[in-house]
Scaffold this active site. Structure first.
Site, short mmCIF file in Angstrom:
data_model
loop_
_atom_site.label_atom_id
_atom_site.label_comp_id
_atom_site.label_asym_id
_atom_site.label_seq_id
_atom_site.Cartn_x
_atom_site.Cartn_y
_atom_site.Cartn_z
N GLY A 187 0.68 -0.61 -4.85
CA GLY A 187 -0.69 -1.11 -4.72
C GLY A 187 -1.50 -0.75 -5.93
O GLY A 187 -1.54 0.41 -6.34
N TYR A 233 12.77 -5.65 -3.31
CA TYR A 233 11.70 -5.73 -4.31
C TYR A 233 10.75 -4.53 -4.37
O TYR A 233 10.44 -4.04 -5.45
CB TYR A 233 10.87 -7.00 -4.07
CG TYR A 233 9.66 -7.11 -4.96
CD1 TYR A 233 9.80 -7.39 -6.31
CD2 TYR A 233 8.39 -6.87 -4.46
CE1 TYR A 233 8.69 -7.44 -7.15
CE2 TYR A 233 7.27 -6.94 -5.29
CZ TYR A 233 7.43 -7.22 -6.62
OH TYR A 233 6.35 -7.28 -7.45
N ASN A 248 -0.70 2.35 5.59
CA ASN A 248 0.19 1.37 4.95
C ASN A 248 0.80 0.54 6.07
O ASN A 248 1.42 1.11 6.97
CB ASN A 248 1.28 2.10 4.16
CG ASN A 248 2.37 1.15 3.64
OD1 ASN A 248 3.51 1.56 3.48
ND2 ASN A 248 2.04 -0.09 3.41
N GLY A 249 0.63 -0.77 6.00
CA GLY A 249 1.18 -1.64 7.03
C GLY A 249 0.19 -2.72 7.38
O GLY A 249 -0.73 -3.00 6.60
N CYS A 293 0.85 -1.20 0.00
CA CYS A 293 0.00 0.00 0.00
C CYS A 293 0.88 1.25 0.00
O CYS A 293 2.07 1.18 0.32
CB CYS A 293 -0.95 0.10 1.18
SG CYS A 293 -2.18 -1.20 1.24
P1 AMP Z 1 6.88 -16.66 -6.98
O1 AMP Z 1 8.21 -17.27 -6.56
O2 AMP Z 1 6.36 -17.20 -8.23
O3 AMP Z 1 5.86 -16.73 -5.88
O4 AMP Z 1 7.07 -15.12 -7.24
C1 AMP Z 1 8.25 -14.46 -7.01
C2 AMP Z 1 8.27 -13.19 -7.80
O5 AMP Z 1 7.24 -12.31 -7.37
C3 AMP Z 1 9.58 -12.49 -7.56
O6 AMP Z 1 10.28 -12.54 -8.75
C4 AMP Z 1 9.23 -11.08 -7.18
O7 AMP Z 1 9.60 -10.21 -8.25
C5 AMP Z 1 7.76 -11.04 -7.01
N1 AMP Z 1 7.37 -10.80 -5.62
C6 AMP Z 1 8.00 -11.16 -4.49
N2 AMP Z 1 7.29 -10.81 -3.40
C7 AMP Z 1 6.17 -10.19 -3.86
C8 AMP Z 1 5.02 -9.62 -3.25
N3 AMP Z 1 4.85 -9.63 -1.94
N4 AMP Z 1 4.07 -9.08 -4.06
C9 AMP Z 1 4.21 -9.10 -5.39
N5 AMP Z 1 5.26 -9.64 -6.02
C10 AMP Z 1 6.22 -10.19 -5.28
#
Ligand code: AMP
Length: 491
Positions: free
Chosen positions: A30, A244, A103-104, A2
């Site tokens: 978000g 990330y 956010n949190g 968020c």
């Molecule tokens: P997966 O291993 O298929 O579950 O997805 C990992 C990928 O999702 C990674 O390459 C990240 O770029 C992305 N990612 C990691 N954590 C998140 C998150 N909390 N929300 C959205 N994307 C994420």
């Protein structure tokens, strides 16, 4: 995740438009829904809807949002609450005394539930943000000023929060004592801005002043800023913000996100140098790290995966099949470049392993001879309770499989995760400054009754394997939590 953005401006500024621009710069935090409330000192105006910032706001909707104070929010939904217009923020009650954006996440809302129940305000439909709002509203309705009410209610907020409040006279920001999520203050001429990330302050042509301190409350009235350190700061920024979440042009704790990611890549090169034909990032978060890796080893850097930037998130899609299809729609390897080549793919994290497995498959299908997968973070073994939507521990591949099993599942020629020490070193900050819960299971802010959801023992693979089979056949979250829970409770 968020995002929040707020501005205390002057009568000449179109604060709603500025807030919409700020929220647009924070869209990566978000994408489910967005909302803005403003005040001209007489009324509080609101516009919120499901969808992206660019869809929800236009000249007509923002022209109704009059006034010199404004707060906004982008919501990052979870699969279970997907497309629910119910919880769109900012939160505002029917009496429109004030509004709030959060956010949190509060992992355990027991103190709030008890407080609201005692005062006959509890409603099981409230989420954590709505409970915080109701607690503050209780004190406001008793006659407290918004500032007093926020201060009174804040001991009930047990968890992680970057909060913005707004009434007809004030803009208030409150950050939890751990500072797990970022929150910064900026200046735009004589106006103050508060935003989740500095990239939003830059975008509206503001000037970054400083971060809101963990445990600090900021009250802005008549363009004057008052600060009270409510709780002892114990800074623990979530290191996943560097890995990330945050945008590369943002500054977190004085460090530029792009530069840190580049150093993740250089560190990977020091730990795991490869002799490959090219280094390819998984866009977008893998880009700076892939550049860092390629530069350190003097290898060619190629954008060998084309990203369709108009496809939404793949991470939160409810089932495996949908996720697989959307990875294919989102990323397409350039066969002409890759054919018969040894490639190193650089990505930020492996959570379930779905994305990596599909990508590796597709890069092989495009003709690559070898596909080495380099990850710029260690193995994610523990769920997040602080506002990121990571799945339950049962769904985290690294919690269920050994390193070689993960490699086998993903199907890469080789697989390497950045070391924990290497990740910390690349930030140039001390480990003590971070929440590293996803990798260590060390949760600085108490997660209360959610502790029962975690298994700590290493090498407890047998237990995981018991569920693996079911898991691999069916990714249904309900099924897994149903089967998995009794095992946690046995502990
Ligand atoms: P997966 O291993 O298929 O579950 O997805 C990992 C990928 O999702 C990674 O390459 C990240 O770029 C992305 N990612 C990691 N954590 C998140 C998150 N909390 N929300 C959205 N994307 C994420």
């Amino acid at each position: 995740m968020c995002a929040v953005f707020g501005i205390y401006g002057n009568k000449q500024l179109n604060t709603a438009m500025i807030t919409a621009q700020g929220l647009s710069a924070l869209q990566h935090r978000g994408q489910e829904s967005t909302g803005i409330t403003t005040t001209d000192g007489e009324h509080i105006y609101t516009h919120k809807d499901l969808g992206l910032v660019s869809h929800v706001y236009n000249e007509t909707s923002t022209s109704k949002l009059k006034g010199h104070i404004s707060i906004g929010h982008n919501r990052y939904g979870t699969s279970s609450k997907r497309n629910s217009s119910h919880h769109i923020q900012p939160v505002i009650a029917d009496d429109r005394l004030f509004s709030m954006a959060h956010n949190g996440n509060l992992p355990d809302t027991a103190p709030l539930e008890i407080f609201l129940d005692t005062h006959d305000i509890y409603n099981p439909g409230f989420n954590d943000s709505e409970m915080m709002y109701q607690a503050v509203a209780y004190f406001v309705r008793q006659g407290a000023s918004l500032k007093q009410a926020v201060i009174e209610a804040s001991p009930l907020f047990t968890g992680i929060y970057c909060l913005l409040f707004m009434d007809k006279k004030h803009l208030i920001a409150l950050r939890d004592p751990y500072g797990v999520r970022p929150l910064s203050i900026g200046r735009l001429n004589d106006s103050y801005i508060i935003a989740s990330e500095t990239c939003a302050i830059d975008t509206v042509k503001g000037e970054f002043l400083r971060d809101v301190n963990p445990g600090e409350i900021i009250i802005i009235e008549n363009n004057k800023l008052e600060s009270i350190q409510l709780k002892e700061p114990q800074p623990h920024l979530d290191i996943f913000e560097f890995v990330y979440f945050a945008r590369p042009d943002s500054m977190l704790m004085g460090q530029n996100v792009y530069s840190v990611r580049k150093r993740f890549g250089a560190q990977l090169a020091a730990e795991y140098p490869l002799d490959v034909d090219m280094v390819i990032p998984v866009p977008d978060s893998g880009i700076p790290s892939a550049i860092g890796y390629a530069q350190a080893l003097r290898l060619p850097y190629e954008e060998g995966l084309t990203k369709n930037r108009y496809v939404g998130r793949t991470f939160i899609l409810p089932n495996q099949e949908e996720r697989e299809k959307s990875v294919a729609r989102k990323l397409n390897p350039i066969s002409d470049l890759i054919k018969n080549k040894k490639v190193a793919l650089v990505d930020d994290s492996v959570v379930r392993g779905t994305t990596s497995r599909n990508l590796v498959k597709r890069v092989f299908a495009a003709g690559a001879k070898e596909v080495h997968l380099l990850i710029t973070s260690p193995r994610v073994m523990f769920p997040d309770f602080y506002g990121i939507d990571t799945p339950s521990q049962a769904q985290l591949i690294a919690a269920r499989k050994t390193l070689s099993e993960i490699q086998e599942f993903i199907g890469a020629t080789s697989l390497y995760f950045l070391s924990y020490a290497g990740m910390i070193k690349a930030t140039t900050l001390s480990e003590k400054m971070f929440t590293t819960a996803a990798f260590t299971g060390n949760y600085p802010a108490d997660i209360g009754r959610r502790k029962r959801e975690i298994i700590y023992e290493k090498n407890n693979v047998a237990r995981y394997i018991k569920f693996q089979q079911i898991w691999d056949e069916d990714f249904s979250e309900d099924l897994v939590s149903h089967l998995y829970k009794p095992v946690f409770l046995e502990q």
